[in-house]
Design a protein around this motif. Structure first.
Motif, mmCIF file in Angstrom:
data_model
loop_
_atom_site.group_PDB
_atom_site.id
_atom_site.type_symbol
_atom_site.label_atom_id
_atom_site.label_comp_id
_atom_site.label_asym_id
_atom_site.label_seq_id
_atom_site.Cartn_x
_atom_site.Cartn_y
_atom_site.Cartn_z
ATOM 1 N N LEU A 111 -15.219 22.156 -13.307
ATOM 2 C CA LEU A 111 -13.723 22.436 -13.189
ATOM 3 C C LEU A 111 -13.188 23.158 -11.933
ATOM 4 N N ILE A 112 -14.201 24.131 -11.557
ATOM 5 C CA ILE A 112 -13.742 24.759 -10.316
ATOM 6 C C ILE A 112 -13.772 23.811 -9.359
ATOM 7 N N TRP A 113 -14.846 23.210 -9.124
ATOM 8 C CA TRP A 113 -14.737 22.241 -7.944
ATOM 9 C C TRP A 113 -13.615 21.274 -8.011
ATOM 10 N N ALA A 134 -8.493 19.267 -5.600
ATOM 11 C CA ALA A 134 -7.406 18.761 -5.906
ATOM 12 C C ALA A 134 -6.396 19.316 -4.689
ATOM 13 N N LEU A 135 -6.775 20.442 -3.908
ATOM 14 C CA LEU A 135 -5.958 20.756 -2.831
ATOM 15 C C LEU A 135 -6.811 21.014 -1.454
ATOM 16 N N PRO A 136 -7.244 19.769 -0.907
ATOM 17 C CA PRO A 136 -8.027 19.885 0.304
ATOM 18 C C PRO A 136 -7.607 20.539 1.420
ATOM 19 N N ILE A 174 -11.236 24.952 7.630
ATOM 20 C CA ILE A 174 -12.400 24.407 8.404
ATOM 21 C C ILE A 174 -12.096 25.090 9.827
ATOM 22 N N SER A 175 -13.457 25.686 10.234
ATOM 23 C CA SER A 175 -13.690 26.562 11.292
ATOM 24 C C SER A 175 -13.538 25.248 12.675
ATOM 25 N N PRO A 176 -12.984 25.707 13.611
ATOM 26 C CA PRO A 176 -12.943 24.796 14.889
ATOM 27 C C PRO A 176 -14.297 24.189 15.190
#
Length: 77
Positions: free
Chosen positions: A23-25, A30-32, A37-39
């Motif tokens: 459920l957490i995943w 659901a909101l990518p 994301i680091s450079p």
């Protein structure tokens, strides 16, 4: 929002803890756009995508990957 402690979570049966993780995943997936994301990671992903697009036949099939994982033949330790 109610609060639950780690101790409470660890008292749950394994199947319920697995379901909680799912459920957490799902809520994160659901909101990518909310996942930063680091450079450096973004650059690495771009390199890998370019390599794949240049030679999509390279690498392993999903069946090969599953076989190696089941055999444990990719373990380094």
């Amino acid at each position: 929002m109610s609060t639950i402690s780690i101790a409470d979570i660890l008292e749950l049966p394994v199947q319920e803890r697995i379901r909680l993780v799912e459920l957490i995943w799902d809520s994160v997936a659901a909101l990518p756009e909310a996942v930063e994301i680091s450079p450096a990671l973004k650059a690495e992903l771009e390199v890998r995508l370019a390599e794949f697009e240049a030679n999509p036949e390279a690498g392993y099939s999903w069946d090969q990957v599953k076989s190696h994982l089941k055999e444990g033949s990719w373990r380094t330790v």
